[in-house]
Scaffold this motif. Structure first.
Motif, PDB file in Angstrom:
ATOM      1  N   ALA A 106       0.328   4.260   0.728  1.00 42.41           N
ATOM      2  CA  ALA A 106       0.121   5.190   1.836  1.00 42.41           C
ATOM      3  C   ALA A 106       0.622   4.619   3.154  1.00 42.41           C
ATOM      4  N   THR A 107       0.191   3.418   3.489  1.00 41.13           N
ATOM      5  CA  THR A 107       0.548   2.846   4.803  1.00 41.13           C
ATOM      6  C   THR A 107       1.808   1.990   4.734  1.00 41.13           C
TER       7      THR A 107
ATOM      8  N   ASP B  86       1.844  -0.973   4.043  1.00 40.13           N
ATOM      9  CA  ASP B  86       1.501  -2.304   4.528  1.00 40.13           C
ATOM     10  C   ASP B  86       1.475  -3.290   3.355  1.00 40.13           C
TER      11      ASP B  86
ATOM     12  N   ASP C 114       0.849  -1.185   0.000  1.00 44.71           N
ATOM     13  CA  ASP C 114       0.000   0.000   0.000  1.00 44.71           C
ATOM     14  C   ASP C 114       0.889   1.240   0.000  1.00 44.71           C
TER      15      ASP C 114
ATOM     16  N   THR D 122       7.424   2.938   8.735  1.00 40.69           N
ATOM     17  CA  THR D 122       6.930   1.579   8.886  1.00 40.69           C
ATOM     18  C   THR D 122       7.968   0.722   9.595  1.00 40.69           C
TER      19      THR D 122
END
Lengths: 636, 227
Positions: A419-420, A422, A417, A468
């Motif tokens: 944005a995140t 993830d 992803d 992250t």
């Protein structure tokens, strides 16, 4: 009635011919190369030339006695007939569907257009009835083969020794095993015509794959794969050749290692299929020149030194028993090795080309067979040119921290992803992941590039470690990226991509890209000119075309022109096992390709080095086209 | 173009070095060539440029690759860029050297059977920019050619390289033949397939991991010869 013209259409091939009515259907099919497994030679004995008449059945005479013997009542109702027993009637259209079981079903789960062949193997078995008055001897058998099957044969010595026992125990029936329609290689008691097996083997530098095939139907009965045991003597062909040269006995060590593994793969396949290896009459091998030299126990010395010559090039047939390791096949079994092209381009490349259906509308075609050595074959109206790139085994899952072969527990696709940051991933069969297969490796690198975790120079961006926890420091000074956390995996630890893994991918894809680029330059072709790009090889069942394009593994060919065909070399080996015509075609391919030595190209180093960069994520162009852009991020 | 005026006002050596460093980092051959030519125009000598910026930058990159601060592709591209600058400077260095000023003569090539000459080309350029007269025999060079050229050129050093493992055999054969030729010459080997152990085993006088270590070893070998 005879002499009037009927249009005959054959399905599924769609072949259409205009023929005089009264023509025997089997004869016609043979003439136009639609082969059926008619082992009896058209005498109505075997019942294997079964076809379905889709149009024109009403105008045929009722089934003959022979047909009634071989066909079930419901089959007769559905217009199944024996091709040997019917003549083409006088109708405008006569539509014949050849029984699908006679076609080789081996399209992989890919979209590529692979050839389908009807079996016409080098080995054929012929049943002979021995009347009480006739002696079982060479003369009788040869005469019967000639009269009944139209074969002009001679006897092998070992086949002669079979005759007395076969005649004694066969209860009036013996089966002659004929090789290449001219040599009787064995005589068996009774009717053994249904037991006719062969195997196809792809001898890769890193991996061996073997397929057990029914030579009558063309069906694959079982397959088995294992790592190449020669790997302990060196990962790549050069270090293996170096090993073979350090001691006189080492060549034999390499040969025996691979043959023993072939023997165990044969055993494994036979166990899976519940069949005896003694029914195997032929094996067909493909591999790169070096692997083929080792397999045959021929010194690869001349391949180690410029100008990299092969000891032999043409395809060859030998007896399995001539090799130093017993494969426990039929005692008369033959082994056939497909021809080599030149230098480091070998039988595997020939087989890959053989497996892919020709496309006459594509003027310029590029075929990549990705493996430890990746071969590139570029064809245009002036012919084909091939080179070999030392890409290393990264796309086979080797030299990668969590790389593994493609199986149910390998991650084949990854999404990050933007944005995140993830991660989502998908394993081949939805199992808990144990690692990444080649397509998974390409996919994760493509995603890391897309979200900016990986720079075009191939550096994992440590600044994102705050964003992250998937980016973390390993061994003090290098970053790694976590794809799957410990609790998500089946191996009891995280699955990660390290900086070193990225470098392995860079080296592999740069070697391939440089090979493509330099061949294109030789032929004066640009990426836009390529009508068809075929990707074969190491990726396993599935490769994300967008991902391999995003990492810049090959020139910027529009994605809709890219076809993936899976293990085309393995398919080519099967095709050459099953079809004598295809085997001949392999020789023609090998003859027609020009070899290009990359190491002699003055632009090789620069091209290779700049190909190690990843394409800029946004534009999708390869860095060689916009070096300024990539250069500027170096100052950050 | 405005930059030229700055230099024209008086050579700013540190500024030039910094800009050359940036051009190398950017793998910008054209800019680098322009800077090198500007330096020469300012009166800086070719040897000052090689010793002052180019070779130290290369050495730094070799250390960085060992420490994993840069990746292999970066090193290859960087070396390729530096090579472009050396190609401008070497003819000038060559012209400035004579029997008295040159440090010695080196005959260099890749061994018979090996055609991989990327490393060898850079090494030859570094040796030459370090003040040696270099006779580059190219690639796939037979022992006979190495020896004949070394004799003809009265070389102090035979430098041989191989990337591939099988050609270690031909390298060993070369060393055997050099010894039996009784030439008064020192030998140095290098290349991906080689190691210090291998060098000792085949009786080479020196082994080097990279071009700069090679240059340093040359100085020692020539000293041994002359001393």
């Amino acid at each position: 009635m005879t002499g009037q013209i009927t249009t005959a259409v054959f399905r599924p091939s769609g072949k259409t011919v205009r023929v005089p009515s009264g023509t025997n259907l089997l004869d016609l099919m043979r003439r136009i190369d639609i082969d059926l497994a008619a082992t009896c030679g058209g005498k109505g004995k075997c019942g294997k030339c079964k076809v379905k008449i889709e149009e024109g059945a009403e105008d045929l005479p009722s089934p003959t006695e022979t047909e009634l013997q071989h066909l079930l009542p419901q089959e007769i109702k559905q217009h199944y007939r024996l091709a040997c027993s019917i003549a083409i009637p006088l109708v405008p259209y006569f539509v014949v569907k050849t029984s699908s079981t006679n076609f080789m079903e081996m399209k992989l789960q890919t979209e590529g257009r692979l050839v389908a062949v009807t079996p016409d193997p080098a080995v054929s078995k012929h049943l002979i009835e021995l009347a009480d008055s006739l002696p079982s001897d060479e003369e009788t058998l040869l005469n019967t083969l000639r009269e009944k099957y139209g074969l002009e044969c001679t006897f092998d010595y070992e086949a002669l020794t079979d005759i007395p026992a076969a005649g004694l125990h066969g209860k009036g029936l013996v089966t002659c095993v004929v090789y290449d329609r001219r040599s009787v290689v064995a005589v068996e008691p009774g009717d053994t015509t249904l037991n006719c097996l062969g195997f196809a083997a792809d001898i890769g530098t890193t991996k061996l794959a073997l397929y057990l095939m029914d030579l009558l139907t063309g069906k694959e009965l079982a397959s088995s794969a294992s790592p190449n045991p020669q790997a302990i003597y060196g990962d790549d062909v050069m270090s293996r050749i170096a090993y073979s040269l350090t001691d006189k006995s080492n060549n034999a060590v390499l040969q025996k290692a691979v043959l023993k593994e072939v023997a165990s793969l044969v055993r494994a396949c036979c166990t899976k299929a519940g069949l005896k290896p003694k029914w195997i009459y032929e094996g067909c091998f493909v591999g790169n020149p070096c692997m083929v030299h080792f397999l045959l126990g021929i010194s690869a010395r001349s391949l180690a030194f410029f100008p990299y010559r092969n000891v032999f090039r043409k395809g060859m047939t030998l007896r399995a028993r001539e090799l130093p390791v017993r494969l426990n096949l039929h005692p008369a079994a033959r082994l056939h090795v497909l021809p080599l092209i030149a230098g480091f381009v070998g039988a595997d490349t020939v087989a890959a080309r053989l497996a892919v259906e020709k496309d006459t509308s594509a003027e310029i075609e590029m075929l990549l067979d990705i493996g430890t050595n990746t071969e590139v074959l570029l064809s245009d109206e002036n012919g084909s040119m091939a080179c070999s790139c030392a890409s290393g085994p990264a796309f086979e899952g080797m030299h990668i921290s969590h790389g593994r072969k493609a199986d149910s527990a390998s991650i084949e696709k990854v999404w990050i992803d933007p944005a995140t940051l993830d991660v989502r991933f998908q394993t081949i069969d939805g199992a808990k992941p144990a690692g990444l297969c080649g397509s998974g490796i390409a996919s994760v690198i493509a995603e890391l590039l897309k979200v900016g975790i990986l720079s075009s120079k191939g550096k994992l961006n440590g600044h994102l470690a705050q964003a992250t926890n998937r980016i973390r420091m390993a061994n003090g000074n290098r970053f790694e990226f976590v794809i799957a956390w410990k609790q998500e995996t089946s191996i009891g630890s995280d699955i990660v991509v390290t900086q070193k893994d990225v470098l392995e991918v860079q080296k592999a894809k740069a070697a391939i890209y440089a090979g493509c680029e330099l061949l294109m330059k030789q032929k004066g072709v640009t990426a836009r000119d390529i009508d068809r790009l075929i990707i074969a090889g190491a990726f396993g069942q599935y490769v994300d075309k967008a991902a391999v394009k995003a990492i810049g593994m090959f020139p910027d060919v529009p994605i809709e022109r890219i076809e993936e065909v899976g293990n085309a070399a393995g398919v080519g080996a099967k095709v050459a096992l099953l079809s004598r015509r295809k085997r001949q075609e392999a020789e023609e391919i090998a003859e027609s390709v020009t070899y290009y030595e990359l190491a002699l190209d003055p632009d090789f180093v620069r091209t290779y080095a700049s190909s190690m960069l990843f394409p800029a994520a946004s534009s999708g162009n390869h860095p060689s086209q916009n070096e300024k852009e990539t250069g500027s991020d170096a100052r950050e | 173009m405005t930059e030229e005026k700055i230099y024209a006002n008086g050579p700013d050596w540190e500024e030039l070095c910094r800009e050359i460093g940036n051009a190398i980092t950017d793998w910008d051959k054209e800019k680098l060539a322009a800077l090198v030519n500007r330096g020469l125009a300012m009166g800086v000598t070719p040897l000052e440029i090689t010793k002052g910026v180019l070779l130290p930058r290369l050495q730094k990159a070799c250390r960085e690759i060992d420490a994993h601060d840069i990746t292999f592709p970066e090193l290859v591209l960087l070396a390729d860029t530096i090579k472009a600058a050396l190609d401008i400077l070497i003819p000038k260095i060559r012209a400035s050297l004579d029997r008295d000023t040159e440090k010695g003569t080196v005959v260099i090539g890749t061994v018979k059977g090996d055609i991989h000459d990327l490393g060898k080309n850079l090494v030859a350029a570094v040796f030459e920019s370090g003040g040696y007269r270099v006779i580059d025999l190219g690639r796939d060079v037979s022992a006979k050619d190495f020896i004949r050229e070394a004799e003809k050129e009265e070389a102090h050093i035979i430098a041989a390289s191989t990337l591939m493992t099988p050609t270690l055999i031909t390298m060993e054969e070369l060393l055997t033949e050099v010894r039996s030729s009784k030439l008064k010459v020192k030998t140095i080997i290098g290349g991906w397939a080689t190691s210090p152990e291998f060098a000792r085993k085949i009786g080479a006088d020196a082994w080097a991991d990279d071009a700069l270590e090679g240059l340093y070893m040359l100085d020692r070998l020539v000293e041994e010869l002359k001393g």
